[in-house]
Design a protein around this motif. Structure first.
Motif, PDB file in Angstrom:
ATOM      1  N   ASN A 273       0.860  -1.202  -0.048  1.00  0.00           N
ATOM      2  CA  ASN A 273      -0.018  -0.037  -0.070  1.00  0.00           C
ATOM      3  C   ASN A 273       0.842   1.164   0.001  1.00  0.00           C
ATOM      4  O   ASN A 273       1.005   2.034   1.135  1.00  0.00           O
ATOM      5  N   GLN A 279      -0.159  -2.133  -4.945  1.00  0.00           N
ATOM      6  CA  GLN A 279      -1.357  -1.560  -4.482  1.00  0.00           C
ATOM      7  C   GLN A 279      -1.511  -0.209  -5.217  1.00  0.00           C
ATOM      8  O   GLN A 279      -2.837   0.187  -5.402  1.00  0.00           O
ATOM      9  N   ILE A 384      -2.983  -8.703  -6.133  1.00  0.00           N
ATOM     10  CA  ILE A 384      -3.212  -7.175  -6.126  1.00  0.00           C
ATOM     11  C   ILE A 384      -3.176  -6.789  -7.302  1.00  0.00           C
ATOM     12  O   ILE A 384      -3.955  -5.756  -7.867  1.00  0.00           O
ATOM     13  N   GLU A 388      -6.171  -4.856  -9.691  1.00  0.00           N
ATOM     14  CA  GLU A 388      -6.107  -3.533 -10.051  1.00  0.00           C
ATOM     15  C   GLU A 388      -6.193  -3.298 -11.501  1.00  0.00           C
ATOM     16  O   GLU A 388      -6.935  -2.258 -11.976  1.00  0.00           O
TER      17      GLU A 388
END
Length: 434
Positions: A273, A279, A384, A388
């Motif tokens: 993140n 992320q 992830i 995305e």
């Protein structure tokens, strides 16, 4: 490239890539030497077909790609992903500790580090420092002490008779490294130590004021080929520099027909993140710049695929009950397809089948890993990225021992085999769904 040449390069790459910052610098050097061109995300781009390009973000994440001659609307993009970071000990902002005549540094544990192996190792320190120079200009520079400057001494067993059965590690009190003996009136401090090293590592830079840093301790023992029959690779940061190097070599050897891409993100070990993590939007932003029309972007993604490369757990002869009986990968028996029905890995039957097909074509064995049904499962950048981008994705890894230890162990055959499959993937013009 032979297997020996590949592994010699792997050892050299790991030794030079002591933090994500140094890893990206090392990859940039290899890309530039191969004729790749740097792109600035803040500039307008004019790309030429058949050429190689790269971008970096935060100095710790990188995307490199060959802009193929054939249309991505028909053939898609071949992508391989890995991560540059590894569990380690990071220096705190106010680190100076002076206790009983010793200078120590306060550290914070980065990621899920296996802490006991950090004791009694010769440690150095590297990363990035931000400062003002003698002209008052704000700059950031790379730093690497290279030599052993610290150690975390174990407590003698005479003072802890239960050490072999009950010892635990307190992350606050047990792991501050010892740097030096000092007198009470000694004004030695970390700012001064770092300022001196910055000037040694960066000729022409005169430090005005150290403002901040991202610095990690690392083991100074070099990576090596080990074992009675020289069958193993032993090194720090195999997770996941091994995959970064494998993807890099595959990209450098790829042809110019189909667009092929390598992304190596930072911060995977702490959840991804960040602006530089999987992320974050780094990869999506780049692809949107290549294919700015929403319909084109969607069409390209539908015809593309990502291989997420991150190490797998080899079956340990001393702890074989930690594996599912039918899914215990062996070192030097081939890369491992990682599968989890709860989507901790992004592999599905379609992407796994393609990987198996490519492996058969180049003669590389393949294994499967599924975690025991009564144990939790780790994850990767694979799910992830799939979430995305909406791109077909699979998770693959080289089997290793000691994952997240200060020194990990893999095989001399597996990474080289994975590089051959990834190169075949990069050079495959038509995926089954194109």
């Amino acid at each position: 490239m032979t297997q020996q040449q590949f592994n010699d390069g792997l050892l050299e790459f790991i030794d030079s890539s002591v933090t994500p910052f140094q890893a990206v610098t090392t990859m940039v050097d290899a890309l530039v030497a191969a004729g790749f061109n740097r792109l600035d995300e803040g500039d307008s781009w004019q790309l030429e077909r058949g050429r190689g390009y790269y971008i970096t973000r935060n100095d710790s994440s990188i995307i490199a790609f060959r802009y193929g001659n054939k249309s991505e609307l028909v053939h898609g993009v071949r992508m391989v992903g890995a991560h540059t970071d590894s569990p380690c000990l990071r220096v705190k902002p106010n680190p100076d500790l002076r206790k009983h005549g010793y200078l120590q540094l306060g550290v914070e544990v980065y990621g899920g580090a296996l802490l006991n192996p950090w004791f009694d190792r010769d440690l150095s320190l590297a990363g990035r420092a931000s400062l003002t120079n003698s002209e008052g200009r704000l700059i950031s520079v790379m730093v690497d002490f290279k030599r052993a400057i610290a150690v975390i001494p174990s407590l003698a067993i005479h003072l802890d008779r239960d050490a072999n059965s009950k010892r635990t590690v307190n992350k606050q009190t047990d792991i501050p490294p010892v740097l030096a003996l000092i007198e009470e009136d000694d004004d030695l401090n970390f700012d001064g130590i770092l300022s001196q090293q910055v000037e040694l590592d960066n000729p022409g830079v005169k430090v005005g004021k150290i403002l901040d840093w991202e610095l990690s301790f690392y083991d100074t023992q070099p990576a090596a080929i080990t074992g009675l029959k020289q069958q193993f690779v032993s090194a720090a940061r195999l997770d996941n520099l091994l995959s970064c190097y494998t993807g890099l070599q595959s990209l450098l050897g790829a042809g110019e027909e189909v667009t092929s891409l390598l992304v190596c993100n930072d911060h995977e070990e702490v959840g991804s993140n960040s602006a530089a993590g999987a992320q974050g939007p780094m990869l999506k932003h780049l692809l949107q710049r290549l294919f700015p029309k929403p319909e084109d972007f969607a069409r390209v993604i539908e015809r593309s695929m990502m291989i997420s490369a991150d190490n797998a757990h080899a079956i340990h002869p001393n702890y074989s009950d930690k594996h599912d009986g039918n899914h215990g990968p062996k070192i030097n028996a081939g890369p491992v397809i990682k599968i989890n029905t709860n989507q901790r890995y992004a592999t599905n039957s379609e992407t796994a089948a393609l990987y198996r097909h490519l492996s058969d074509q180049v003669g590389v064995p393949v294994q499967s890993f599924v975690v025991r049904s009564d144990m939790g499962c780790g994850s990767t950048i694979g799910p992830i990225t799939a979430t995305e981008l909406g791109v077909r994705t699979m998770d693959i890894g080289v089997p290793t021992f000691g994952m997240h230890s200060i020194r990990e162990m893999g095989g001399v055959e597996d990474a080289f085999g994975l590089s051959r499959v990834c190169k075949a993937f990069f050079d495959t013009e038509n995926l089954p769904w194109c």
